[in-house]
Structures are given as C-alpha cells and as structure tokens.
Design a protein around this motif. Sequence first.
Motif, PDB file in Angstrom:
ATOM      1  N   SER A 259       0.896  -1.165   0.074  1.00 24.43           N
ATOM      2  CA  SER A 259       0.062   0.078  -0.075  1.00 24.43           C
ATOM      3  C   SER A 259       0.839   1.485   0.052  1.00 24.43           C
ATOM      4  CB  SER A 259      -0.957   0.032   1.306  1.00 24.43           C
ATOM      5  OG  SER A 259      -0.306   0.368   2.519  1.00 24.43           O
ATOM      6  N   TYR A 260       1.923   1.195   0.683  1.00 22.21           N
ATOM      7  CA  TYR A 260       2.992   2.481   0.551  1.00 22.21           C
ATOM      8  C   TYR A 260       3.361   2.596  -0.681  1.00 22.21           C
ATOM      9  CZ  TYR A 260       6.586   5.928   2.140  1.00 22.21           C
ATOM     10  OH  TYR A 260       7.315   6.891   2.513  1.00 22.21           O
ATOM     11  N   MET A 261       3.923   1.408  -1.561  1.00 16.37           N
ATOM     12  CA  MET A 261       4.602   1.621  -2.710  1.00 16.37           C
ATOM     13  C   MET A 261       3.367   2.160  -3.752  1.00 16.37           C
ATOM     14  SD  MET A 261       7.616   1.181  -2.638  1.00 16.37           S
ATOM     15  CE  MET A 261       8.056   1.250  -4.319  1.00 16.37           C
ATOM     16  N   THR A 262       2.174   1.734  -3.421  1.00 16.40           N
ATOM     17  CA  THR A 262       0.926   2.251  -4.369  1.00 16.40           C
ATOM     18  C   THR A 262       0.602   3.509  -4.253  1.00 16.40           C
ATOM     19  OG1 THR A 262       0.082   0.015  -4.223  1.00 16.40           O
ATOM     20  CG2 THR A 262      -1.396   1.561  -5.122  1.00 16.40           C
ATOM     21  N   THR A 263       0.839   3.963  -2.824  1.00 13.54           N
ATOM     22  CA  THR A 263       0.458   5.520  -2.556  1.00 13.54           C
ATOM     23  C   THR A 263       1.465   6.141  -3.212  1.00 13.54           C
ATOM     24  OG1 THR A 263      -0.267   4.844  -0.312  1.00 13.54           O
ATOM     25  CG2 THR A 263       0.400   7.167  -0.630  1.00 13.54           C
ATOM     26  N   LEU A 264       3.071   5.776  -3.230  1.00 13.89           N
ATOM     27  CA  LEU A 264       4.051   6.770  -3.802  1.00 13.89           C
ATOM     28  C   LEU A 264       3.850   6.773  -5.395  1.00 13.89           C
ATOM     29  CD1 LEU A 264       7.408   5.368  -2.098  1.00 13.89           C
ATOM     30  CD2 LEU A 264       6.010   7.268  -1.486  1.00 13.89           C
ATOM     31  N   VAL A 265       3.396   5.473  -5.907  1.00 15.40           N
ATOM     32  CA  VAL A 265       3.262   5.586  -7.454  1.00 15.40           C
ATOM     33  C   VAL A 265       1.971   6.399  -7.805  1.00 15.40           C
ATOM     34  CG1 VAL A 265       2.640   3.961  -9.257  1.00 15.40           C
ATOM     35  CG2 VAL A 265       4.211   3.265  -7.730  1.00 15.40           C
ATOM     36  N   ASN A 266       0.831   6.487  -7.121  1.00 19.45           N
ATOM     37  CA  ASN A 266      -0.127   7.121  -7.458  1.00 19.45           C
ATOM     38  C   ASN A 266       0.000   8.656  -7.246  1.00 19.45           C
ATOM     39  OD1 ASN A 266      -1.667   4.891  -8.014  1.00 19.45           O
ATOM     40  ND2 ASN A 266      -2.872   4.833  -5.960  1.00 19.45           N
ATOM     41  N   ALA A 267       0.974   9.162  -6.282  1.00 10.52           N
ATOM     42  CA  ALA A 267       1.320  10.472  -5.900  1.00 10.52           C
ATOM     43  C   ALA A 267       2.351  10.707  -7.009  1.00 10.52           C
ATOM     44  CB  ALA A 267       1.443  10.544  -4.597  1.00 10.52           C
ATOM     45  N   PHE A 268       2.868   9.966  -7.932  1.00  9.07           N
ATOM     46  CA  PHE A 268       3.918  10.711  -8.675  1.00  9.07           C
ATOM     47  C   PHE A 268       3.487  11.827  -9.313  1.00  9.07           C
ATOM     48  CE2 PHE A 268       5.827  11.028 -13.089  1.00  9.07           C
ATOM     49  CZ  PHE A 268       7.217  10.594 -12.577  1.00  9.07           C
ATOM     50  N   ASN A 269       4.524  12.816  -9.216  1.00  6.03           N
ATOM     51  CA  ASN A 269       4.365  14.211  -9.783  1.00  6.03           C
ATOM     52  C   ASN A 269       5.493  14.724 -10.638  1.00  6.03           C
ATOM     53  OD1 ASN A 269       4.108  17.037 -10.185  1.00  6.03           O
ATOM     54  ND2 ASN A 269       4.105  17.467  -7.891  1.00  6.03           N
ATOM     55  N   PRO A 270       5.226  14.582 -11.882  1.00  5.84           N
ATOM     56  CA  PRO A 270       6.214  14.983 -12.944  1.00  5.84           C
ATOM     57  C   PRO A 270       6.794  16.254 -12.656  1.00  5.84           C
ATOM     58  CG  PRO A 270       3.956  14.612 -14.029  1.00  5.84           C
ATOM     59  CD  PRO A 270       3.656  14.646 -12.499  1.00  5.84           C
ATOM     60  N   ALA A 271       6.380  17.233 -12.056  1.00  2.00           N
ATOM     61  CA  ALA A 271       7.058  18.473 -11.658  1.00  2.00           C
ATOM     62  C   ALA A 271       8.072  18.252 -10.747  1.00  2.00           C
ATOM     63  CB  ALA A 271       6.043  19.542 -11.161  1.00  2.00           C
ATOM     64  N   ALA A 272       7.669  17.093  -9.644  1.00  2.60           N
ATOM     65  CA  ALA A 272       8.657  17.145  -8.523  1.00  2.60           C
ATOM     66  C   ALA A 272       9.836  15.973  -9.262  1.00  2.60           C
ATOM     67  CB  ALA A 272       7.989  16.220  -7.593  1.00  2.60           C
ATOM     68  N   ALA A 273       9.520  15.287 -10.347  1.00  2.20           N
ATOM     69  CA  ALA A 273      10.477  14.403 -10.934  1.00  2.20           C
ATOM     70  C   ALA A 273      11.700  15.303 -11.597  1.00  2.20           C
ATOM     71  CB  ALA A 273       9.899  13.376 -11.919  1.00  2.20           C
ATOM     72  N   GLY A 274      11.116  16.249 -12.129  1.00  2.00           N
ATOM     73  CA  GLY A 274      12.068  17.316 -12.963  1.00  2.00           C
ATOM     74  C   GLY A 274      12.852  17.892 -11.926  1.00  2.00           C
ATOM     75  N   CYS A 275      12.726  17.884 -10.736  1.00  2.00           N
ATOM     76  CA  CYS A 275      13.556  18.720  -9.609  1.00  2.00           C
ATOM     77  C   CYS A 275      14.321  17.664  -8.719  1.00  2.00           C
ATOM     78  CB  CYS A 275      12.917  19.620  -9.013  1.00  2.00           C
ATOM     79  SG  CYS A 275      11.844  20.687  -9.961  1.00  2.00           S
ATOM     80  N   VAL A 276      14.269  16.368  -9.021  1.00  2.00           N
ATOM     81  CA  VAL A 276      14.868  15.580  -7.928  1.00  2.00           C
ATOM     82  C   VAL A 276      16.215  16.024  -7.689  1.00  2.00           C
ATOM     83  CG1 VAL A 276      13.587  13.339  -8.169  1.00  2.00           C
ATOM     84  CG2 VAL A 276      15.356  13.850  -9.677  1.00  2.00           C
ATOM     85  N   MET A 277      16.827  15.690  -6.399  1.00  2.00           N
ATOM     86  CA  MET A 277      18.005  16.324  -5.824  1.00  2.00           C
ATOM     87  C   MET A 277      19.192  15.775  -6.504  1.00  2.00           C
ATOM     88  SD  MET A 277      18.289  14.574  -2.141  1.00  2.00           S
ATOM     89  CE  MET A 277      18.112  12.891  -1.906  1.00  2.00           C
TER      90      MET A 277
END
Lengths: 346, 110
Positions: A259-277
């Motif tokens: 359920s945690y992994m599903t929560t992370l996957v469902n909350a995938f945000n392309p804007a955040a993906a562009g700014c990963v550290m």
Amino acid sequence: MSSLKARRSPLASSQEQIRQLESPDFQLPRFANKLKEAGLFPLKPKKIEIFQVNLGKMCNQTCHHCHVDAGPDRKEIMSQETMQICVDLVREHQFPVVDLTGGAPEMNPHFRWFVTELKKAGAHVMDRCNLTIILANPKYNDLPQFFKEHQVEVVSSLPHFSKNRTDRQRGDGVFDKSIRALKMLNEVGYGQEGSGLKLNLVYNPSGCFLPGDQGGLEREFKARLKADYDIDFNSLYCITNMPISRYLEYLIRSENYESYMTTLVNAFNPAAAGCVMCRNTLSIGWDGQLYDCDFNQMLDLPVESQNSRHIRDFDLASLEKRDIVLGQHCYGCTAGSGSSCGGAVA
Amino acid sequence: MSHYYNEADLAKFPQISEYQKAMGDKFFAWYGEVFKEGALTAREKSLIALAVAHAVQCPYCIDAYTQDTLQKGCTEEQMMEAVHVAAAIRGGASLVHGVQMMNKANKLSM
Ligand code: SF4
Ligand code: SF4
C-alpha cells in the motif's frame, strides 16, 4: 532496536532490498517508464551544486526509519585521507555547498578538522545533526559553539512536536534530549532572527503515510515548539520516507509495503520528478565511492560513469555526462510535492 | 468472500462519475474546493472531516481522514478529541430529545 546488520537480517544486504523493490509480484509501473512518459528519461544531471559527503554509518541512535542502517555498532567511517581528497576537490571545483551526513557525522574523529578545511576551501557547510549527539558525551557539548564559529548550517531531524511520535520513530528519550539540544543551539544564536545562523528541522512521517503540506506543517511546528518549549528555528523540510533499509523492513513487517508503494506511485508528480536532488547533488560514500544520491549509496548503486566511480578518479566532465541510476525506490522522491534533502521540491 | 465494505473500493471512488459524469465531476471539483486552505486551515478541515466520518460511520471516510490527519501532522490526542466531539454531539442529540419526551410525558400525565 539494533541495526539490520547486527540482527543479521536478510535486508541488511542491498541486493535483498533491490530484489524486494524490483519484485514483479506487486505489478507497479517501472519508475523509468514514468520518467519516459514525463519526457525525463534518461535522467541527466545539471551542474553539481551540492557535494554531499557521508562521513560514515556510525551513529549514537538507531532510529526505526533509518535509510542508512546506522547505529552504534556500525564502524564504517570516512578516513582523513578521503576527506582530504574531498577538500581538494571542493577547492578546485568551488562546489558552493558541502552537505555533511552520516550516521552522526560528528562522531567521525576528523569531523572538526574537515569542517575547518572545507570552510577554508570556500564552501558553505551544512551538517545533518541528529541533535542528541550534542548531549551524548561531554566532548560533544560544545558543538553548538563550534558550529557557530564556522558558520555551519545545522539541519536536524525532529519527526514531530509530540514526544510520543518522535520517540516511537527515533527511540525512547530522544524527544527530551532533542529539545535540550535545540535550546543549546538557540542559546548561541541558531534559529534567531538576524543571527545569520541557520537551524532547519526535518520532518519525516512517523508511519506509513506521506508528509503533508510543508508550509502548513512548518506553521504548526513553529507555533507548537514556541508555545511549549520556547524554541525557534528557520525552516521545516518535509522528507518522504524512502522504502529502503530499516524503513523497508518496517513496511514489510507491518504489512504496509504494497500500500505504501502504491501510494507513492499514485502520487507521482512529474514536476517533482524534474527537480529530484540527484540532478544537482553528488553523493560521496564513507569509502570514497561516488553515487547519484545517498539512497543509491545505501543500495550500493554507484554512478554510471565507469571511469569516475571513486573520488580518487574524480572526473567532472564524465560525471556531468552520466545517466542517473534509477530504481523503484526513486518513487520516494517524486510523490506529491516531492522530497529531497532540502524538503519538498515542487 | 464478498463484503458490503471493501477497503480497496475507496480507491475506486472517482468511478462514481462513470454513471453520471456531469454530477460526478461537479461533486469532485466542489469537494476539492471545500478542503482547500481557506478561512479554516486544511488541517482544521481534516479534523472536522474525521469527526464527521465517525458521526456518519463511514469506514472509507474514517480510513481516508485518519491518513489525512496524520499526514497533516495531527497528534493522536487531537484525532481522538475530534472523535469525542462527534460522539458528544451524537449523544447530546439523543439526550436533548429527552426534553421532548419529558414534555410529552408531562402532558399525558396527571
Ligand atoms: S536516522 Fe539519522 S540519527 Fe537515526 S539512526 Fe539513522 S543516521 Fe542515526
Ligand atoms: S532516489 Fe536518488 S536517484 Fe532516485 S530520484 Fe531520488 S535522488 Fe534521484
């Protein structure tokens, strides 16, 4: 609580963690495919702005969610020789920020020498201080003064303003000691307006859920810490728990993994993906190996650049051309507002 | 085994729009608007939602707003106090009707 390594848990092995994360049983979309959809694959780094050095796995605490599997039993720490190479590189390339992490970085016997040299090399130094180390032994009691003298930015974990929540995640008595340490930092000027001494706190959810809105939580933390303990700090960074190491063990044990992994996957945000550290950070392991981030470091996933995988062979040009190494754990950086060592990114 | 309440159904909530798209879309847009930061903070709204979830005894809403209040940094004490507020209003709502019962009893009695 002791480290996975001390308990001889199968999850002490990074291969076992990767096996769990990459298991096809859970039918989660591949992170790399999500990045492709967002037009970000292969993920490329930008200019290195943060040179993050992990001084070792030794720590006075054994927090339940630790992604390093750190603890008092861990003896892997960075040698002075490796630190010297770091200093030389910082001087040569003028990386603006050096972020010191661990374990408890201050337990490395060369910590103070290293900070002093990094400052001379011209870097802004951040220390990820777990707070309780300041009270763990009289030899650390003057750390606030040392930080002040060297203008070190202090970043400290405090999972919650409630004692109960903090102690459940970080161990009995941690909250009271953290409050005392925060007071000591406040006393020398940290977190006080106009002092220029930055004290930032890190919030990690104490359980199987994502961090809420960073601004709202910061307001709540500021109000509660001021009213209950007269403590001041600058910013609150919300960091998502990464599904690796001891937090992964907790997820599996509490039957929350899927359920945690599903929560992370469902909350995938392309804007955040562009700014990963990992796009502006380089992570250096205690033994001098180079990684895209501290999480890849813990999973033993070195940088892709074959000829520059160790600090001895540091080659900026080839590192800047590398593809960032990705895995299913990367979903932890792209959920909701995203997560990095500096908190939310989107 | 089939259940009237199935945990996995919560994630299917958006599917209610399949049978009535226009109304479903309006509901979800309005719902999103309601829970935004406003005169009340998003955190206060989440605690109200948790209390109401208990008053209407909706297992989906209880799961959803337990998670949401935790995410918003609420403590266990705050969450349980919200449930007590719901319970007090429900209990009080029954008891205040005792006055009606007393009125009626007085009217019927000598
Ligand atoms: S989370 Fe930080 S303080 Fe806790 S055990 Fe890990 S390194 Fe130490
Ligand atoms: S886990 Fe590391 S490599 Fe993956 S997205 Fe996050 S920072 Fe980048």
